[in-house]
Scaffold this motif. Structure first.
Motif, mmCIF file in Angstrom:
data_model
loop_
_atom_site.group_PDB
_atom_site.id
_atom_site.type_symbol
_atom_site.label_atom_id
_atom_site.label_comp_id
_atom_site.label_asym_id
_atom_site.label_seq_id
_atom_site.Cartn_x
_atom_site.Cartn_y
_atom_site.Cartn_z
ATOM 1 N N ARG A 24 47.747 -0.016 15.374
ATOM 2 C CA ARG A 24 47.030 -1.250 15.028
ATOM 3 C C ARG A 24 47.597 -2.391 15.846
ATOM 4 O O ARG A 24 48.794 -2.417 16.154
ATOM 5 C CB ARG A 24 47.211 -1.588 13.537
ATOM 6 N N GLU A 25 46.736 -3.344 16.179
ATOM 7 C CA GLU A 25 47.197 -4.570 16.811
ATOM 8 C C GLU A 25 47.018 -5.702 15.813
ATOM 9 O O GLU A 25 46.234 -5.596 14.862
ATOM 10 C CB GLU A 25 46.370 -4.850 18.061
ATOM 11 N N LEU A 26 47.717 -6.790 16.044
ATOM 12 C CA LEU A 26 47.634 -8.009 15.214
ATOM 13 C C LEU A 26 48.175 -7.739 13.811
ATOM 14 O O LEU A 26 48.570 -6.631 13.469
ATOM 15 C CB LEU A 26 46.199 -8.541 15.158
ATOM 16 N N GLY A 27 48.191 -8.809 13.023
ATOM 17 C CA GLY A 27 48.652 -8.686 11.648
ATOM 18 C C GLY A 27 50.168 -8.762 11.543
ATOM 19 O O GLY A 27 50.887 -8.805 12.550
ATOM 20 N N PRO A 28 50.661 -8.761 10.297
ATOM 21 C CA PRO A 28 52.087 -8.992 10.066
ATOM 22 C C PRO A 28 52.997 -7.878 10.590
ATOM 23 O O PRO A 28 54.190 -8.102 10.758
ATOM 24 C CB PRO A 28 52.177 -9.096 8.533
ATOM 25 N N ASP A 29 52.450 -6.668 10.855
ATOM 26 C CA ASP A 29 53.309 -5.576 11.328
ATOM 27 C C ASP A 29 53.266 -5.383 12.836
ATOM 28 O O ASP A 29 53.917 -4.476 13.369
ATOM 29 C CB ASP A 29 52.898 -4.254 10.648
ATOM 30 N N TYR A 48 30.587 -11.106 9.976
ATOM 31 C CA TYR A 48 30.843 -10.103 11.016
ATOM 32 C C TYR A 48 31.630 -10.708 12.168
ATOM 33 O O TYR A 48 31.513 -11.894 12.443
ATOM 34 C CB TYR A 48 29.520 -9.492 11.540
ATOM 35 N N ARG A 49 32.440 -9.880 12.809
ATOM 36 C CA ARG A 49 33.087 -10.162 14.100
ATOM 37 C C ARG A 49 34.349 -11.006 14.092
ATOM 38 O O ARG A 49 34.914 -11.233 15.159
ATOM 39 C CB ARG A 49 32.109 -10.885 15.046
ATOM 40 N N SER A 50 34.808 -11.541 12.968
ATOM 41 C CA SER A 50 36.004 -12.384 13.053
ATOM 42 C C SER A 50 37.217 -11.576 13.498
ATOM 43 O O SER A 50 37.357 -10.409 13.119
ATOM 44 C CB SER A 50 36.331 -12.983 11.684
ATOM 45 N N VAL A 51 38.072 -12.213 14.279
ATOM 46 C CA VAL A 51 39.402 -11.668 14.566
ATOM 47 C C VAL A 51 40.401 -12.805 14.386
ATOM 48 O O VAL A 51 40.063 -13.968 14.634
ATOM 49 C CB VAL A 51 39.544 -11.075 15.994
ATOM 50 N N ASP A 52 41.594 -12.464 13.954
ATOM 51 C CA ASP A 52 42.592 -13.490 13.665
ATOM 52 C C ASP A 52 43.967 -12.853 13.847
ATOM 53 O O ASP A 52 44.136 -11.661 13.570
ATOM 54 C CB ASP A 52 42.417 -13.951 12.208
ATOM 55 N N PRO A 53 44.964 -13.641 14.299
ATOM 56 C CA PRO A 53 46.289 -13.045 14.499
ATOM 57 C C PRO A 53 46.835 -12.359 13.246
ATOM 58 O O PRO A 53 47.566 -11.369 13.351
ATOM 59 C CB PRO A 53 47.175 -14.237 14.871
ATOM 60 N N GLY A 54 46.448 -12.863 12.058
ATOM 61 C CA GLY A 54 47.026 -12.335 10.823
ATOM 62 C C GLY A 54 46.390 -11.059 10.302
ATOM 63 O O GLY A 54 46.904 -10.458 9.361
ATOM 64 N N SER A 55 45.261 -10.612 10.895
ATOM 65 C CA SER A 55 44.571 -9.424 10.369
ATOM 66 C C SER A 55 44.621 -8.276 11.365
ATOM 67 O O SER A 55 44.141 -8.417 12.495
ATOM 68 C CB SER A 55 43.096 -9.740 10.089
ATOM 69 N N PRO A 56 45.157 -7.109 10.936
ATOM 70 C CA PRO A 56 45.248 -5.968 11.857
ATOM 71 C C PRO A 56 43.872 -5.500 12.309
ATOM 72 O O PRO A 56 42.899 -5.590 11.563
ATOM 73 C CB PRO A 56 45.911 -4.881 11.002
ATOM 74 N N ILE A 57 43.821 -4.989 13.551
ATOM 75 C CA ILE A 57 42.580 -4.417 14.075
ATOM 76 C C ILE A 57 42.919 -3.103 14.757
ATOM 77 O O ILE A 57 43.948 -2.980 15.407
ATOM 78 C CB ILE A 57 41.858 -5.399 15.028
#
Ligand code: NAD
Length: 491
Positions: free
Chosen positions: A461-466, A442-451
């Protein structure tokens, strides 16, 4: 007493109206800093500066590589000096120093990731069915982006917005929360030491309905990115619509955690406790509804209550503190009133439920970690976000009921599934209406995964490749090689 001004065009400016906003330290209840109260004139000055930097300044002529180099110089400064920013955030919003340390030590990585992402955005050849004509899509920045942030994790959420926005070539005007602007202003001072040109990053402090609304409605603001409450988000969406600009909205949540009997219970209890009690439940993805299989319900309740009762409240600047104050007095009153409503509506409070007064911070805005059982979907505690350390527990008897209960919410930000049965967990992950689903984690956030959210948790969406493309607009360029026919031929 710290006194902060607006940061506009690389310099510090007092409020046009001369007014200030007190920032209360939630651990002591006392004023520790003052921010400038921004009005229309302050916002106009900042947006004009950002517009000049975008359209006339050196930034406007930078290549993607030059912009990436600027972001990397900021990332280097953050990696070396993040400790200088920590105390401002702890004093402002009361978050525990160990959590702020962990967030700030990683701040540089968001800037590094998006600097690299932009280098990979290229214009693309388009398909068309017109003979003798080619067309190409070009990705161009919007111009001035209005960035509006909440009080719970000001600098991390800011990074999610401005790292891709700047990598894309935009300039920004930031309006941080009136409850917690200090770390953003300390960050602005660091930006002034980086190689980012003046006017690229501007900060105007003030109230949402005053400075925030003026920013969204300004004719030179071309897009807005907002994180905050459901109510604030709707106001921003209305103002953005009237200005005909796009908005990305990251709003609240009431995220469910589905706990099946076949689970590794030690692991799951850690995940559930961290999901609701880290940051005092003041996180958008707080796992605030626990939906547990009836055969293990009583044991789970006992174990969570055992953990919650042991947590030690105290000064958030001390590394040993486990429960920090809530962020402000208004929020404390709201959380206590939601606890009272839950009791009145028949939920059973099995742990906490009261304000607390730790010895080292007797005037702070502390609430005990709180657990309710017998919570039903008709209750306010089930339906509305508390944004505090309050867990609502209910039982289910089969998978279909668990999924139905999880989706019985206007929100759809995140969800957790706890089960050793991977096939079942993956099946449920597809059925859950949420922008992020965690399985046995639970709770992970990472630049590569949209949120971002489903339903009333927002859009975009924020973050992730787009994420960089979200700050770019597309221009189609057509090139003809065949002669143009005369549209009005005469015989
Ligand atoms: P808030 O809506 O009160 O304020 C957020 C920001 O919006 C502040 O800067 C505020 O001044 C500004 N604002 C408020 N009204 C405005 C208006 N009419 N026009 C322009 N700006 C306006 O929210 P908050 O209390 O600071 O933050 C808590 C909320 O944020 C919670 O609901 C939480 O779930 C949400 N949140 C969501 C995420 C996410 O990623 N989805 C992350 C963190 C927090």
């Amino acid at each position: 007493m710290k006194q902060y001004d607006h940061f506009i065009d690389g310099a510090w400016h007092a409020a046009d109206g001369g007014e200030v906003i007190d920032s209360i330290d939630p651990a002591t209840g006392e004023v520790w800093a003052r921010f400038a109260r921004g009005n229309n004139a302050d916002v106009d000055q900042a947006v004009q500066a950002a517009h000049r930097a975008f359209s006339e300044g050196e930034w406007s002529g930078y290549s993607a590589q030059q912009r990436a180099d600027c972001l990397l110089s900021l990332a280097d400064l953050l990696e070396q000096r993040w400790q200088d920013l920590v105390e401002a955030e702890v004093r402002d919003n009361g978050k525990r120093i160990v959590e702020v340390n962990a967030q700030f030590a990683g701040l540089h990585s968001w800037y590094r990731y998006f600097a690299q992402q932009m280098l990979e955005v290229e214009s693309t050849q388009l398909e068309n069915q017109i003979p003798g004509v080619t067309s190409t899509a070009h990705y161009l920045p919007y111009g001035v982006i209005g960035v509006i942030t909440p009080w719970n994790s000001p600098l991390m959420i800011l990074a999610w917005k401005i790292a891709p926005a700047l990598a894309a070539g935009n300039t920004v005007v930031i309006k941080p929360s009136e409850h917690a602007s200090a770390s953003t202003l300390e960050f602005a001072a660091l930006c002034a030491e980086s190689s980012l040109p003046q006017g690229v990053i501007n900060v105007v402090t003030g109230f949402g309905e005053e400075a925030g609304e003026a920013l969204v409605k300004h004719p030179l603001t071309r897009k807005v990115s907002f994180t905050g409450s459901d109510f604030g988000g709707r106001k921003v969406a209305e103002a953005a619509a009237s200005n005909v600009i796009p908005a990305t909205l990251e709003l609240g949540g009431k995220s469910p955690q589905l706990l099946f009997a076949d689970v590794d219970l030690d692991n799951a209890i850690n995940g559930i406790v961290s999901g609701i009690f880290l940051s005092n439940g003041q996180t958008c993805v707080a796992g605030s509804r626990l939906i547990v299989e009836d055969s293990i319900h009583d044991e789970v309740v006992l174990r969570i209550v055992g953990r919650a009762r042991k947590l030690q409240a105290g000064n958030p600047l001390k590394p040993e503190t486990q429960v920090a104050p809530l962020a402000n007095q208004v929020h404390l009153d709201k959380v206590l009133s939601m606890i009272a409503d839950a009791r009145a509506q028949g939920a059973i409070c099995v742990c906490g439920g009261e304000r607390q007064y730790p010895e080292d911070c007797p005037n702070g805005f502390f609430v005990q970690p709180t657990v309710f059982t017998s919570v039903t979907p008709a209750m306010t505690l089930w339906r509305e976000e508390v944004f505090g350390p309050v867990l609502a527990i209910t039982k289910f008897s089969d998978e279909a009921e668990a999924v139905h209960l999880a989706n019985d919410s206007v929100y759809g930000l995140a969800a957790g599934i706890w089960s050793k049965d991977q096939a079942r967990a993956q099946r449920i992950a597809q059925q859950i209406q949420a922008g992020t689903v965690y399985i046995n984690h639970y709770r992970s956030v990472d630049p590569g995964s949209p949120i971002g959210g489903f339903k009333r948790s927002g859009y975009g969406r924020e973050l992730g490749p787009d994420a960089v493309k979200d700050y770019l607009q597309i221009k189609s360029v057509w090139v003809g090689s065949a002669p143009c026919a005369d549209p009005f031929p005469t015989n």
